[in-house]
Design a protein around this motif. Structure first.
Motif, PDB file in Angstrom:
ATOM      1  N   ALA A   1       3.501  -9.253 -10.166  1.00  0.00           N
ATOM      2  CA  ALA A   1       4.942  -9.394 -10.369  1.00  0.00           C
ATOM      3  C   ALA A   1       5.601 -10.248  -9.283  1.00  0.00           C
ATOM      4  O   ALA A   1       6.782 -10.606  -9.414  1.00  0.00           O
ATOM      5  N   ARG A   2       4.846 -10.571  -8.238  1.00  0.00           N
ATOM      6  CA  ARG A   2       5.411 -11.354  -7.130  1.00  0.00           C
ATOM      7  C   ARG A   2       4.476 -12.521  -6.824  1.00  0.00           C
ATOM      8  O   ARG A   2       3.721 -12.513  -5.853  1.00  0.00           O
ATOM      9  N   ALA A   3       4.547 -13.532  -7.657  1.00  0.00           N
ATOM     10  CA  ALA A   3       3.623 -14.663  -7.560  1.00  0.00           C
ATOM     11  C   ALA A   3       3.707 -15.373  -6.205  1.00  0.00           C
ATOM     12  O   ALA A   3       2.690 -15.790  -5.645  1.00  0.00           O
ATOM     13  N   THR A   4       4.918 -15.509  -5.676  1.00  0.00           N
ATOM     14  CA  THR A   4       5.058 -16.198  -4.395  1.00  0.00           C
ATOM     15  C   THR A   4       4.418 -15.402  -3.262  1.00  0.00           C
ATOM     16  O   THR A   4       3.829 -15.976  -2.349  1.00  0.00           O
ATOM     17  N   LEU A   5       4.540 -14.082  -3.329  1.00  0.00           N
ATOM     18  CA  LEU A   5       3.906 -13.249  -2.312  1.00  0.00           C
ATOM     19  C   LEU A   5       2.385 -13.319  -2.423  1.00  0.00           C
ATOM     20  O   LEU A   5       1.681 -13.371  -1.414  1.00  0.00           O
TER      21      LEU A   5
ATOM     22  N   PHE B   1      -7.311   3.380  -8.063  1.00  0.00           N
ATOM     23  CA  PHE B   1      -5.930   3.416  -8.555  1.00  0.00           C
ATOM     24  C   PHE B   1      -5.009   2.679  -7.585  1.00  0.00           C
ATOM     25  O   PHE B   1      -4.159   1.877  -8.001  1.00  0.00           O
ATOM     26  N   MET B   2      -5.148   2.942  -6.286  1.00  0.00           N
ATOM     27  CA  MET B   2      -4.277   2.314  -5.296  1.00  0.00           C
ATOM     28  C   MET B   2      -4.468   0.798  -5.253  1.00  0.00           C
ATOM     29  O   MET B   2      -3.493   0.036  -5.221  1.00  0.00           O
ATOM     30  N   ILE B   3      -5.720   0.350  -5.244  1.00  0.00           N
ATOM     31  CA  ILE B   3      -5.981  -1.084  -5.173  1.00  0.00           C
ATOM     32  C   ILE B   3      -5.480  -1.778  -6.433  1.00  0.00           C
ATOM     33  O   ILE B   3      -4.891  -2.864  -6.376  1.00  0.00           O
ATOM     34  N   ASP B   4      -5.708  -1.165  -7.587  1.00  0.00           N
ATOM     35  CA  ASP B   4      -5.236  -1.756  -8.826  1.00  0.00           C
ATOM     36  C   ASP B   4      -3.710  -1.837  -8.829  1.00  0.00           C
ATOM     37  O   ASP B   4      -3.129  -2.800  -9.338  1.00  0.00           O
ATOM     38  N   ASN B   5      -3.057  -0.850  -8.246  1.00  0.00           N
ATOM     39  CA  ASN B   5      -1.600  -0.869  -8.150  1.00  0.00           C
ATOM     40  C   ASN B   5      -1.133  -2.020  -7.261  1.00  0.00           C
ATOM     41  O   ASN B   5      -0.139  -2.701  -7.568  1.00  0.00           O
TER      42      ASN B   5
ATOM     43  N   GLU C   1       2.667   5.952  -3.081  1.00  0.00           N
ATOM     44  CA  GLU C   1       3.722   6.738  -3.736  1.00  0.00           C
ATOM     45  C   GLU C   1       3.406   6.942  -5.215  1.00  0.00           C
ATOM     46  O   GLU C   1       3.618   8.028  -5.769  1.00  0.00           O
ATOM     47  N   CYS C   2       2.883   5.900  -5.855  1.00  0.00           N
ATOM     48  CA  CYS C   2       2.500   6.016  -7.263  1.00  0.00           C
ATOM     49  C   CYS C   2       1.325   6.979  -7.429  1.00  0.00           C
ATOM     50  O   CYS C   2       1.281   7.761  -8.391  1.00  0.00           O
TER      51      CYS C   2
ATOM     52  N   PHE D   1       0.821  -1.212   0.000  1.00  0.00           N
ATOM     53  CA  PHE D   1       0.000   0.000   0.000  1.00  0.00           C
ATOM     54  C   PHE D   1       0.858   1.266   0.000  1.00  0.00           C
ATOM     55  O   PHE D   1       0.455   2.286  -0.557  1.00  0.00           O
ATOM     56  N   GLU D   2       2.021   1.199   0.619  1.00  0.00           N
ATOM     57  CA  GLU D   2       2.901   2.359   0.600  1.00  0.00           C
ATOM     58  C   GLU D   2       3.393   2.634  -0.817  1.00  0.00           C
ATOM     59  O   GLU D   2       3.433   3.786  -1.262  1.00  0.00           O
TER      60      GLU D   2
END
Length: 215
Positions: A103-107, A92-96, A76-77, A71-72
């Motif tokens: 990009a982080r499948a394991t996470l 926008f934030m949730i979509d980000n 920032e974006c 979320f941070e």
């Protein structure tokens, strides 16, 4: 200024967190033992219990920190890409956040069931870092900056995060989730009851989010 003892404690705790984070995301919490976490952190098993009650508490801390980072980064974006309205800013934030998880499948696999828990669970607040990003105060500031006065901001934020969490939980295969999201554009998904992914539903997802702000 921290003493050497305090710094040493922090370093050991950080090593335990890093070790557990790597093991949890690679093999799953259930398959990881306290002994393995301590061994890879370079500390004794007894040292682990000086910082955490059990591996579940450590898991909760890691999920909380990872959620805060997500979320941070989204915030920032947002600061560099102002949106026309408060609702658009939240979308926008949730979509980000979802894009970061792409990009982080394991996470995604690790956090998918626990995003709401990580944001709102109060029992781990004592373990949170002082500088850790706090979503709720930022949400209040964001609403105020757009001239919004929410009747129940805590509940509204809960519903918003729950929508994002539901997206993660309902889609076991993150490639399917984000392939469909990219085809449809930056929208929320309509989680299915069966746990399988349906096609992205812009009307349903956006309407569900916007309804969170109604009343």
């Amino acid at each position: 200024m921290k003493s050497k003892v305090q710094e040493n404690k922090k370093q050991k705790m950080d090593r335990l967190v890093a070790s557990a984070s790597r093991l949890f995301t690679e093999t799953g919490v259930e398959k990881v033992s306290v002994e393995e976490i301590a061994r890879q952190a370079g500390v004794a098993k007894g040292t682990f219990y000086l910082y955490f009650h059990d591996k579940e508490q450590l898991r909760d801390l890691i999920i909380s920190r990872e959620a805060a980072r997500l979320f941070e980064t989204a915030d920032e974006c947002l600061r560099t890409s102002p949106q026309a309205s408060f609702v658009d800013a939240v979308i926008f934030m949730i979509d980000n956040v979802l894009s970061q998880l792409e990009a982080r499948a394991t996470l995604l696999k690790f956090i998918r069931r626990s995003l709401t828990f990580a944001v709102f669970h109060e029992n781990i607040s004592g373990l949170m870092q002082e500088e850790q990003f706090a979503l709720y105060p930022r949400f209040l500031d964001l609403a105020q900056s757009y001239g919004w006065q929410l009747k129940n901001p805590y509940k509204t934020l809960f519903l918003v995060v729950e929508l994002a969490s539901g997206t993660c939980y309902s889609c076991d295969r993150q490639q399917t989730l984000f392939h469909e999201r990219h085809e449809a554009g930056p929208v929320f998904f309509h989680p299915c009851d069966s746990g399988k992914c349906k096609k992205a539903c812009p009307a349903s997802g956006s309407a569900n989010l916007r309804s969170s702000f109604a009343g």
